[in-house]
Every structure is written in structure tokens, then in C-alpha cells.
Design a protein around this motif. Structure first.
Motif, PDB file in Angstrom:
ATOM      1  N   MET A   1       0.850  -1.214   0.000  1.00 47.53           N
ATOM      2  CA  MET A   1       0.000   0.000   0.000  1.00 47.53           C
ATOM      3  C   MET A   1       0.880   1.257   0.000  1.00 47.53           C
ATOM      4  N   PRO A   2       0.710   2.127  -0.970  1.00 49.72           N
ATOM      5  CA  PRO A   2       1.533   3.346  -0.930  1.00 49.72           C
ATOM      6  C   PRO A   2       1.175   4.217   0.275  1.00 49.72           C
ATOM      7  N   SER A   3       2.204   4.816   0.861  1.00 53.63           N
ATOM      8  CA  SER A   3       1.976   5.635   2.047  1.00 53.63           C
ATOM      9  C   SER A   3       1.472   7.027   1.668  1.00 53.63           C
ATOM     10  N   ILE A   4       1.517   7.350   0.371  1.00 52.71           N
ATOM     11  CA  ILE A   4       0.997   8.640  -0.084  1.00 52.71           C
ATOM     12  C   ILE A   4       0.120   8.406  -1.316  1.00 52.71           C
ATOM     13  N   ALA A 304       9.174   6.759   3.074  1.00 54.54           N
ATOM     14  CA  ALA A 304       8.659   5.383   3.048  1.00 54.54           C
ATOM     15  C   ALA A 304       8.236   5.003   1.629  1.00 54.54           C
ATOM     16  N   TYR A 305       7.553   5.911   0.936  1.00 54.30           N
ATOM     17  CA  TYR A 305       7.116   5.623  -0.431  1.00 54.30           C
ATOM     18  C   TYR A 305       8.332   5.473  -1.362  1.00 54.30           C
ATOM     19  N   GLU A 306       9.295   6.388  -1.217  1.00 52.69           N
ATOM     20  CA  GLU A 306      10.483   6.324  -2.089  1.00 52.69           C
ATOM     21  C   GLU A 306      11.251   5.020  -1.881  1.00 52.69           C
ATOM     22  N   GLU A 307      11.267   4.535  -0.649  1.00 51.90           N
ATOM     23  CA  GLU A 307      11.956   3.272  -0.352  1.00 51.90           C
ATOM     24  C   GLU A 307      11.253   2.110  -1.077  1.00 51.90           C
ATOM     25  N   GLU A 308       9.919   2.096  -0.988  1.00 50.92           N
ATOM     26  CA  GLU A 308       9.139   1.048  -1.680  1.00 50.92           C
ATOM     27  C   GLU A 308       9.395   1.089  -3.184  1.00 50.92           C
ATOM     28  N   LEU A 309       9.356   2.307  -3.719  1.00 50.35           N
ATOM     29  CA  LEU A 309       9.526   2.480  -5.164  1.00 50.35           C
ATOM     30  C   LEU A 309      10.933   2.061  -5.603  1.00 50.35           C
ATOM     31  N   SER A 329      25.672  -0.539  -3.033  1.00 44.98           N
ATOM     32  CA  SER A 329      25.698  -0.504  -1.570  1.00 44.98           C
ATOM     33  C   SER A 329      24.364  -1.005  -1.015  1.00 44.98           C
ATOM     34  N   ASP A 330      24.390  -1.576   0.186  1.00 47.68           N
ATOM     35  CA  ASP A 330      23.146  -1.979   0.867  1.00 47.68           C
ATOM     36  C   ASP A 330      22.304  -0.754   1.172  1.00 47.68           C
ATOM     37  N   LYS A 331      22.996   0.341   1.405  1.00 48.59           N
ATOM     38  CA  LYS A 331      22.290   1.574   1.765  1.00 48.59           C
ATOM     39  C   LYS A 331      22.309   2.498   0.555  1.00 48.59           C
ATOM     40  N   LYS A 332      21.191   2.463  -0.176  1.00 50.41           N
ATOM     41  CA  LYS A 332      21.147   3.178  -1.449  1.00 50.41           C
ATOM     42  C   LYS A 332      19.863   3.975  -1.582  1.00 50.41           C
ATOM     43  N   ALA A 333      19.974   5.148  -2.205  1.00 53.43           N
ATOM     44  CA  ALA A 333      18.777   5.926  -2.529  1.00 53.43           C
ATOM     45  C   ALA A 333      18.262   5.463  -3.896  1.00 53.43           C
ATOM     46  N   SER A 382      16.917   8.527 -11.744  1.00 50.95           N
ATOM     47  CA  SER A 382      16.817   8.978 -10.348  1.00 50.95           C
ATOM     48  C   SER A 382      15.359   9.279 -10.027  1.00 50.95           C
ATOM     49  N   LEU A 383      14.900   8.700  -8.920  1.00 52.66           N
ATOM     50  CA  LEU A 383      13.473   8.701  -8.597  1.00 52.66           C
ATOM     51  C   LEU A 383      13.082   9.825  -7.641  1.00 52.66           C
ATOM     52  N   SER A 384      11.792  10.148  -7.717  1.00 53.48           N
ATOM     53  CA  SER A 384      11.191  11.080  -6.755  1.00 53.48           C
ATOM     54  C   SER A 384       9.883  10.460  -6.278  1.00 53.48           C
ATOM     55  N   PHE A 385       9.285  11.074  -5.261  1.00 55.84           N
ATOM     56  CA  PHE A 385       8.028  10.525  -4.728  1.00 55.84           C
ATOM     57  C   PHE A 385       6.877  10.644  -5.714  1.00 55.84           C
ATOM     58  N   TYR A 386       7.050  11.450  -6.777  1.00 56.60           N
ATOM     59  CA  TYR A 386       5.959  11.543  -7.754  1.00 56.60           C
ATOM     60  C   TYR A 386       6.087  10.512  -8.874  1.00 56.60           C
TER      61      TYR A 386
END
Ligand code: PLP
Length: 407
Positions: A1-4, A304-309, A329-333, A382-386
Motif C-alpha cells: 500500500m503506498p503511504s501517499i 517510506a514511499y520512495e523506499e518502496e519504489l 551498496s546496501d544503503k542506497k537511494a 533517479s526517482l522522486s516521490f511523484y
């Protein structure tokens, strides 16, 4: 479920509604610049129409209104990054300007012949060249924290690079070409153990994280308005009061002085000491409107949404055969740098463009990263929340078409 509610939020961005060639644009170039919500566009226009007047210098109605709005914008930024004092927020023209300010001014006061400045291998040119210029001017030495093939910095190496001559460490919060989220809390702790201050290049960090400069305990944090849904030509330098007070002005001119005579000029207090001349005051209001817009949605929900995406995009993209990724990396945007087979990144970018997808190609102003991998450039998504899962599906379909066409 998207958070936004992404579909609803997309309506806030006029540019996302337009067609480029055949269909609605799919904008995956958010690390270069983000699109602007109507609120930011409208307030900019409203201020030019109703309140335009230079700040800090007038006693008339318009100037007072404009000054008040500008200082309120500073307060919005202060709260957004949780700075202790409002005068620790300096308006600049962007990240590049903020880093140049520190490299020049901090460097002027604290860096001398034989001293050392440390950056990392994955820095944007903006966080390399100003320090190189300083080192050349002061005959100081630039040292580099190495990274491994996954695009992860070697923190043990940082420990051994720091010496009594080290005057500052400056690193990116998030790498714009690899997507690595650097452990800046650990980097700051290591440097502070040796009493070395740390500057964070937050150009890619501020829009994808909750930044609390007091909790981080960073000494400087820089970011650009245009990468966080605000206007171009406005940015921020956060600096701890204790450093900013000791640093000499970077530029001279109006507004940064208490009084001027030919014999001696007395400089203004913070933050004005670092804001010479007419600043981009309407840009500052646009930026604060963008930050309020994000607060209204909730940065926690955006993250949270960007992480899912990002996880969705990762699953889909790595399933495509013959793609080579740079930065694992394990920790990535949500930044994916890749090459398809032997297809030149420009060709991929041009073909995706014809399919109405905007990606960036080239070195992303990180030539040392490209040299590390022995490549000329990459394709960067490169992603954004939109952005949406549908857009990622369309990207995957389009990459497969590019592969077919080049077969
Ligand atoms: N630092 C990083 C990590 C970046 O990604 C960028 C821009 O892409 C910059 C610095 C420079 O930002 P600006 O051109 O807005 O000053």
C-alpha cells in the motif's frame, strides 16, 4: 500500500502533466533537478506581482513585507533542518555556492601550508574543485577517502587518513552517480574524535532524508533549492555558529556590513555577513514554500514511499539481462546508474528520450567515479516521490526496446 496518494500528488506538478513527443513525460532526472509544485510556481509569481521590493534596505510597505517574508523563509529552513539558531542558516545560490563559501572562508582562516583537507572518491565536482582551489592557494594537501567496487567508502581508511594536519572533511550525504547513502553519522563521529570539523554536501540528501543538523552534529550542511522542489538560484549553507562567527566574509558588498569608511569596514553579524548584495529573496520564499509543501505531505511518508519504489525499481531493473549497474551498496537511494551491453550511454539516453523518458547520461559531474570503473559515463535513473511503479514498468519495456533496436 503506498503511504501517499501519488496520483493525487502528481496533479500538483504541472510539468508532469505535459506530453513530450507521444505521451505524458516520464521524468527520471530528479537528481539533476526536481519538478516544481504549483504552490512554488504560484507564490513566486505572486511575490513578483504584489510584493517585489528589495529587502533589508527600505522603510516602505513593500520592502518591509518582503523582508519579513525573507526572514520567515529563513525560519522555515531552520525548522526543516532543526538548526539551533536562525542565523546559522545562510542563503546562497545553491550547493556549489555553499561549498565554495566554506572552502574559501573556512580555508582562509584555518587552512595553511602543509595542512590537509579530506574528501571522498565519490564526490561531485562541486565538492572537489573548490577544495582543490583552496589547496592550491594555500599549498595544502587534498586527501581522498577510497571506495570499494560496490561504491562504499572505506571508513578504516578515513581513520588512517586523518592526521594532526587535517583541517576539514567534506563528503556527500548521498552520491549522485552511485546512489550510495554514506554513513555520515559515523564519518562525523570519526572526524570529531580527532577534533576535525565535517561538511556534508546534502545536494542529494536533503530531499530523501530527515536531516537534523543538531542530531547529526555536522559542522556544515549544504543544499540546493532546485533539487528539493524549490526554485533555481537559491540554496542553503547551514554552519555551526562557532565556525561562522570565526570565518571571514566570502564576498564583500552591500548588506554584509555594519558600517563602511575608506579607513575601515565593520562587517555585519550572522547571517548577513555571508549574504553580500541582493540575494535571491523571492527564490528563498519559493524554497520555503517547497519545504512547507513537503512537510504537509510528511517527509516520513515521502521517504517510506520512495523506499518502496526504489525496491520495486531495483527488482525490475536487475531482472533485465545484460545491464551492468554501478553502485550496489546496501544503503542506497533511488538512483540507478547502469549501462546496457556495449551500447553508449548517450545512445540509450537519446532512444529513451524518443520514448518520452527523461534520464541523465554522462559522468554526472563525478569523473573520478567514472575513472574508478574505467567507463566514460552511465545512464542514470533517479526517482522522486511523484514517480510510480507504472512508470518503472514502462522504463523496463523501453530498455528492452533499446536492446532490440541495437541487436
Ligand atoms: N553535490 C551533489 C552530490 C550534486 O548531485 C550536485 C548536483 O547535481 C551538486 C553538488 C551541485 O549542485 P548545484 O549545481 O545545485 O549547486
Amino acid at each position: 500500500m503506498p503511504s501517499i496518494d501519488v496520483q493525487q500528488l502528481r496533479l500538483d506538478f504541472p510539468l508532469l502533466q505535459r506530453k513530450t513527443y507521444n505521451r505524458q513525460i516520464v521524468y527520471f532526472d530528479n537528481a539533476a533537478t526536481t519538478q516544481k509544485p504549483s504552490k512554488v510556481i504560484d507564490i513566486t509569481s505572486e511575490y513578483y506581482q504584489k510584493y517585489n521590493s528589495n529587502i533589508h534596505r527600505g522603510v516602505h510597505y513593500l520592502s518591509e513585507k518582503m523582508t519579513e517574508a525573507y526572514e520567515n523563509a529563513r525560519s522555515t529552513v531552520q525548522k526543516f533542518i532543526n538548526a539551533q539558531h536562525i542565523h546559522e542558516v545562510i542563503f546562497t545560490s545553491g550547493t556549489t555556492d555553499s561549498i565554495n563559501l566554506v572552502a574559501f572562508s573556512f580555508g582562509e582562516k584555518f587552512v595553511h601550508e602543509g595542512d590537509e583537507v579530506i574528501v571522498s572518491h565519490m564526490e561531485h565536482h562541486s565538492n572537489i574543485v573548490p577544495w582543490q582551489m583552496l589547496c592550491e592557494r594555500k599549498k595544502a594537501v587534498l586527501k581522498v577517502i577510497p571506495m570499494n567496487p560496490a561504491g562504499v567508502l572505506d571508513l578504516d581508511a578515513l581513520e588512517s587518513l586523518i592526521s594532526p594536519k587535517t583541517k576539514i572533511v567534506s563528503v556527500a550525504h548521498i552520491s549522485n552517480s552511485l546512489g550510495t547513502i554514506n554513513p555520515i553519522d559515523k564519518i562525523i563521529a570519526i572526524a570529531h574524535k580527532h577534533n576535525v570539523p565535517v561538511m556534508i554536501d546534502g545536494a542529494q540528501g536533503i530531499q530523501h532524508s530527515i536531516v537534523d543538523v543538531q542530531k547529526l552534529d555536522c559542522d556544515f550542511y549544504a543544499f540546493s533549492g532546485h533539487k528539493i522542489y524549490g526554485p533555481t538560484g537559491i540554496g542553503v549553507l547551514y554552519g555551526k555558529e562557532k565556525w561562522l562567527n570565526e570565518m571571514p566574509p566570502y564576498r564583500g558588498g552591500g548588506d554584509m556590513i555594519k558600517n563602511v569608511s575608506f579607513e575601515k569596514t565593520v562587517y555585519a553579524d550572522l547571517p548577513f555577513k555571508f549574504e553580500a548584495g541582493t540575494t535571491n529573496f523571492i527564490g528563498a520564499i519559493g524554497l520555503s514554500t517547497a519545504l512547507k509543501y513537503l512537510n504537509q505531505i510528511g517527509m516520513d511518508k515521502i521517504i517510506a514511499y520512495e523506499e518502496e519504489l526504489k525496491l520495486y525499481a531495483h527488482r525490475k531493473l536487475i531482472a533485465i539481462p545484460n545491464l551492468t549497474f554501478y553502485g550496489s551498496s546496501d544503503k542506497k537511494a533511488g538512483i540507478f546508474s547502469f549501462l546496457i551491453n556495449k551500447i553508449h550511454h548517450f545512445d540509450t539516453g537519446l532512444m529513451l528520450d524518443k520514448m518520452d523518458i527523461a534520464v541523465r547520461t554522462g559522468t554526472h559531474c563525478t569523473e573520478p567515479v567514472m575513472s574508478f570503473f574505467g567507463i566514460q559515463g552511465t545512464v542514470r535513473v533517479s526517482l522522486s516521490f511523484y514517480n510510480t511503479e507504472d512508470e518503472i514498468d514502462y522504463l523496463v519495456e523501453s530498455i528492452n526496446k533499446v536492446k532490440q533496436l541495437f541487436k
